[in-house]
Structures are given as structure tokens and as C-alpha cells.
Design an enzyme around this catalytic site. Structure first.
Site, PDB file in Angstrom:
ATOM      1  N   HIS A  76     -11.339   5.974   8.238  1.00  0.00           N
ATOM      2  CA  HIS A  76     -10.913   4.600   7.965  1.00  0.00           C
ATOM      3  C   HIS A  76     -11.183   3.756   9.215  1.00  0.00           C
ATOM      4  CE1 HIS A  76      -8.446   1.132   7.100  1.00  0.00           C
ATOM      5  NE2 HIS A  76      -8.405   1.520   5.838  1.00  0.00           N
ATOM      6  N   GLU A  98     -15.718  -0.252   2.728  1.00  0.00           N
ATOM      7  CA  GLU A  98     -14.642  -1.142   3.168  1.00  0.00           C
ATOM      8  C   GLU A  98     -15.146  -2.029   4.306  1.00  0.00           C
ATOM      9  OE1 GLU A  98     -10.392   0.336   2.141  1.00  0.00           O
ATOM     10  OE2 GLU A  98     -10.925   0.919   4.145  1.00  0.00           O
TER      11      GLU A  98
END
Ligand code: PGA
Length: 270
Positions: A93, A163
Site C-alpha cells: 500500500h 490506487e
């Protein structure tokens, strides 16, 4: 392809009671059977209480060590996650890449460990700053580097989340989520990176999802025009009712890939 919607709670909420309550509230909002893979990824400290509350959804973790066991203070191993029946793990992430110094090499090690031992990895990729409609080469590079040494047969267990960092947690600001058109370009870019490393059939096996200010308002466009297989949801996953709407809309929305491929005149996969 079966859709996957992941609730990434990040460092929320603060107590095990609140985490259990949120898990129960989310469960109540889910269709039965859920009709998609729904994953709840609480903070690691609350995996245990949340695990007991999940029936229609599955447990996820937000990170994992590349090592199986040993001297690594603060580490969380795949063995520990397996013992709690964690089925998916978010890896790479941007908040960990940026704040915890996770390099592509570290991400690659974690992906390889997860693909060999489990849980199924959700690899996050995405550029830091908005440039323009084109998806910058760093997205393909992140995919390629994360998959170095990964066997083709194990790709079916991989999920990749696009993302764009600039679109994360901006739901209440002006930036908001990426546009469906750009999201679709990102999908094709990721498919191409996988196809280049393996082949086209391999690219079709990987579920590709979008994350960054996903909401009940934009999920249909993300899955439909954006042609994504689901979403990684941060802020909106803390609101059970909205998360339930996101799951239902993601399931109901059919992708319109063929039409879009023609409309924006993108080169098909090489
Ligand atoms: P957001 O977070 O939905 O709050 O933008 C998404 C993520 O970082 O996974």
C-alpha cells in the site's frame, strides 16, 4: 470474473468493541449470499474479535512480513495470519511504501511469500502525483518488479489494486476519485505489464481493482466504465451502510469493456 470488494480500515477504530460493532454492522448490510468476495481488513490488533463476527465476508490483513518466523520485532507472519484464517493480505500500500520505506524489492519478497504460503495478496500500485490522462510508466514498473520470480501458475491467486496516491482519502476534497476513463487505461496498462512478463492468458487471470476515494456515488462508474473487478475501499468502509451499497452496486454493475475499448481507441493488448 468474481468481483472482490475490500474494506481497508487502516488504523480505525480505536477499540476491539468498536471494531466488532463495525464488523457486525457491515455483515448486516451484505446480501446473502454475498455474490462477491467481500473482505474486511481491520487493524492487526483487532483481527481476532473481527474474525468472530464475519459470516458472509472474509478476513483480510493490511500488511505482512516476508519472513515466516523468527527475530523480527513487530513483524506479522503468514503463519500467524493463517492461524486466524486470514484469507487476503494487502501488500505494498502506498502508505507503507511512503511512510515505512517499503521498496519494490520488499514488496516483491512479500508477494512471493504470500503466493507460496498465503494469504492471497492484494498488490497495490499507483503513481504519486497526478500528471495527465496517461498512466505513468512507474505503474507498469511496480507490477513488473513486484512479480519478479513469481510463477505463472500462482497468478490466479493475485489481486492487483490500482490506487493513484493523489486520489486516496480525498473524497471530501476537490480531487476525488480518478475518472472512469483513466481507471480503464490503468487496467489496460496493468494487463499489458502482466502480459509482457508472462502472456495474455496470464493477464486475464488476475483480478484488477481500483482504490482511492471509492464511494457509493462512484462505484458503478468504476466497475462499469472503468472495467474494474471490484474496489479497495478506505474511508467509506468505516460507514457500514455506504459500504453495503458499494458492494451491491459493484455486483450489479456489468462492465462495458468492449464498448469502451472501441470508444477510447486504445491499443488492444499486444
Ligand atoms: P480511501 O482509501 O478510500 O479512503 O481513499 C483507499 C485506500 O487507501 O486503500
Amino acid at each position: 470474473m468474481r468481483k472482490i470488494i475490500i474494506a481497508n480500515w487502516k488504523m480505525h477504530p480505536d477499540t476491539p468493541e468498536a471494531a466488532s460493532a463495525l464488523a457486525i454492522a457491515i455483515e448486516k448490510e451484505l446480501p446473502s449470499p454475498p455474490g462477491a468476495d467481500v473482505v474486511v481488513a481491520p487493524p492487526v490488533s483487532f483481527l481476532m474479535p473481527v474474525a468472530g463476527m464475519l459470516k458472509k465476508s472474509m478476513l483480510g490483513a493490511q500488511d505482512m512480513s516476508a519472513e515466516g518466523q523468527g527475530a523480527l520485532t513487530g513483524g506479522v507472519s503468514w503463519r500467524e495470519l493463517a492461524a486466524l484464517n486470514v484469507r487476503f493480505v494487502i501488500i505494498g500500500h502506498s502508505e507503507r511504501r511512503i511512510n515505512c520505506g517499503e521498496t519494490d524489492e520488499i514488496v516483491n519478497k512479500k508477494i512471493r511469500t504470500a503466493l507460496v504460503h498465503g494469504p492471497a495478496p492484494v498488490l497495490c500500485v499507483g503513481e504519486r502525483d497526478y500528471t495527465d490522462a496517461d498512466i505513468p510508466p512507474m505503474v507498469s514498473d511496480q507490477v513488473r518488479l513486484a512479480l519478479a520470480g513469481v510463477k505463472k501458475e500462482s497468478l490466479k491467486n493475485l489481486v492487483i489494486a490500482y490506487e493513484p496516491v493523489w486520489a486516496i482519502s480525498t473524497a471530501t476534497q476537490s480531487a476525488g476519485a480518478d475518472t472512469p476513463e483513466r481507471i480503464f487505461r490503468a487496467r489496460l496498462t496493468i494487463e499489458k505489464a502482466i502480459a509482457d512478463a508472462y502472456d495474455q492468458a496470464a493477464a486475464k487471470k488476475v483480478r484488477i481493482i481500483y482504490g482511492g476515494s471509492v464511494s457509493a456515488r462512484n462505484i458503478a462508474a468504476i466497475v462499469g466504465e472503468g472495467h474494474m473487478d471490484g474496489a479497495l475501499v478506505g474511508g467509506a468502509s468505516l460507514r457500514a451502510e455506504e459500504f453495503g451499497v458499494i458492494v451491491r452496486r459493484a455486483i450489479e454493475t456489468r462492465s462495458i469493456e468492449k464498448r469502451r475499448r472501441g470508444a477510447i481507441n486504445l491499443r488492444p493488448l499486444a
